[in-house]
Write an enzyme that holds these catalytic residues in place. Structure first.
Site, short mmCIF file in Angstrom:
data_model
loop_
_atom_site.label_atom_id
_atom_site.label_comp_id
_atom_site.label_asym_id
_atom_site.label_seq_id
_atom_site.Cartn_x
_atom_site.Cartn_y
_atom_site.Cartn_z
N ASN A 184 -46.77 17.72 -11.66
CA ASN A 184 -48.21 17.96 -11.82
C ASN A 184 -48.57 19.44 -11.77
OD1 ASN A 184 -48.66 18.71 -9.15
ND2 ASN A 184 -49.35 16.70 -8.48
N LYS A 185 -47.56 20.32 -11.66
CA LYS A 185 -47.86 21.76 -11.58
C LYS A 185 -48.07 22.36 -12.99
CE LYS A 185 -47.64 22.04 -7.11
NZ LYS A 185 -47.32 20.66 -6.74
N ASN A 186 -48.36 23.66 -13.05
CA ASN A 186 -48.71 24.26 -14.34
C ASN A 186 -47.56 24.31 -15.32
OD1 ASN A 186 -51.18 24.52 -13.21
ND2 ASN A 186 -51.48 26.66 -13.76
#
Ligand code: PLP
Length: 386
Positions: A184-186
């Site tokens: 779910n990170k960039n």
């Protein structure tokens, strides 16, 4: 009417090229730490202005080995913020330190640096700020206090790869930074993380700590040019990144800046549309120049105006088939920490208040404007605005 599919609050954006690279890795006969990790590390090093990137299995692993490399001793204090994921505090404890909290600032939810010096004691060794939601914390006063009191700084950059502070990319300056590549990170490698530093001693300790304490890396041991001999310099962990993971990272990193631009456009729309809604307090920007990485868009629910509490609100959005994240319940309210350190709910009032009201609206690079419109319409419905 057919039901619309569930819209999650986060979703990775994986190109066909990234998927093909994973398949090529699987076919190559070398799937664990090897040439692709080496290439990804070189790319990350270049992205951070030539400061050394060391890939690990997660940011949690990265925070753990970064703190261990600083040789914390029993009772050494590490100052951080309660508005963070449990990994930040857990790693301090697991590395032998004692977490000391500084409350967050109401507008940005980053550490309130005006309260930092009062938290420094004779036992303080490290300051561990978190760039909450991808918004760079005010680093100048943190590094000034670190210099004044001879402290180290480990920045928890799990949300902040690609962000900038006063024109400089996070990770291109300072002491030690830790990035996360959780889905779910960039940007993502499935699971994964990296430590960035230019401290030669920390680099050599992490090279060992991340792989059993072995003095040579696995690639050298198994490749034709390598050797089967190795020494154990210290007991270490199994925190290495696999080539299967790095195969994704090699394709994600060149796309990161575009991902952030897209996140910013979506965040701007949320800000514009919600700015006049009395049911929300929106995230605020600090006065200093910065590039927000927009990992999260985190309004806080004004429960008195909304007519329902945050948890009821999240459940109501779920019935609309919209996923809402919760980042974070303030860390000082979790039972182990409360019991261990005697923290009272009101010790960190701003974090407590925000932690009870905060939510993360869906935000990811492939989210369409139609999907965002769906979120806004569902917000109107759940809050009884229509
Ligand atoms: C602020 C913060 N620190 C650390 C971590 C740990 O990252 P990872 O999942 O890569 O171990 C996270 C993950 O959500 C995070 O949000």
């Amino acid at each position: 009417m057919t039901e619309l599919p569930f819209l999650p609050f986060a979703k990775p954006a994986l190109s066909e090229a990234a998927i093909e690279e994973v398949v090529a890795t699987l076919r190559s006969g070398w799937i664990t730490t090897g040439p692709r990790v080496q290439k990804f590390e070189e790319m990350l090093t270049a992205y951070h202005g030539g400061r050394r990137a060391l890939c690990v299995s997660s940011a949690t692993a990265g925070l753990h080995v970064a703190l261990l490399a600083l040789n914390l001793e029993e009772g050494d204090e590490v100052i951080t913020s309660p508005m963070t994921f449990a990994a930040t505090l857990n790693c301090i404890v697991l590395a032998g330190g004692k977490p000391v909290l500084v409350d967050s600032e109401a507008g940005t939810l980053n550490m309130d640096v005006t309260k930092l010096e009062a938290a420094i004691t004779k036992r303080t060794r490290v300051i561990m700020p978190v760039h909450f939601a991808g918004l760079p914390v005010d680093l100048d006063p943190i590094y000034a206090l670190a210099a004044k009191h001879s402290l180290r700084v480990v920045e928890d950059c799990a949300h902040a790869i690609g962000a900038e502070y006063k024109g400089k990319r996070i990770g291109s300056f300072g002491d030690i930074q830790v990035m996360s590549f959780h889905p779910n990170k960039n940007m993502t490698t499935g699971e994964g993380g990296a430590v960035i530093t230019s401290d030669a001693d920390v680099i050599s300790k992490i090279e060992r700590l991340r792989f059993h304490g072995i003095d040579r890396n696995a690639f050298n041991r198994f490749a034709k040019s390598g050797s089967q001999q190795y020494d154990i310099a210290m007991p270490g962990f199994k925190y290495n990144m696999m080539d299967i993971q790095a195969a994704l990272g090699i394709h994600q990193l060149p796309e990161l800046d575009g991902f952030i631009d897209r996140r910013r456009r979506l965040a701007d729309i949320y800000s514009k549309e919600l700015s006049s809604w009395s049911e929300f307090t929106l995230p605020q920007a600090p006065a200093y120049a910065h590039r927000h990485a927009w990992h999260l868009f985190t309004p806080r629910l004004q429960t008195n105006k909304a007519g329902l509490d945050r948890d009821a609100f999240i459940n109501a959005m779920k019935t609309e088939n919209i996923g809402i994240g919760l980042h974070y319940q303030s860390a000082h309210t979790f039972s182990w920490y409360k019991d261990q350190y005697g923290w009272q709910p009101t010790d960190f009032p701003e974090s407590l208040r925000s932690g009870e009201r905060i939510m993360s609206l869906p935000l990811f690079p492939t989210m369409t404007e139609a999907e965002q419109d769906r979120v806004l319409k569902s917000l109107e419905k759940v809050l009884g605005r229509v």
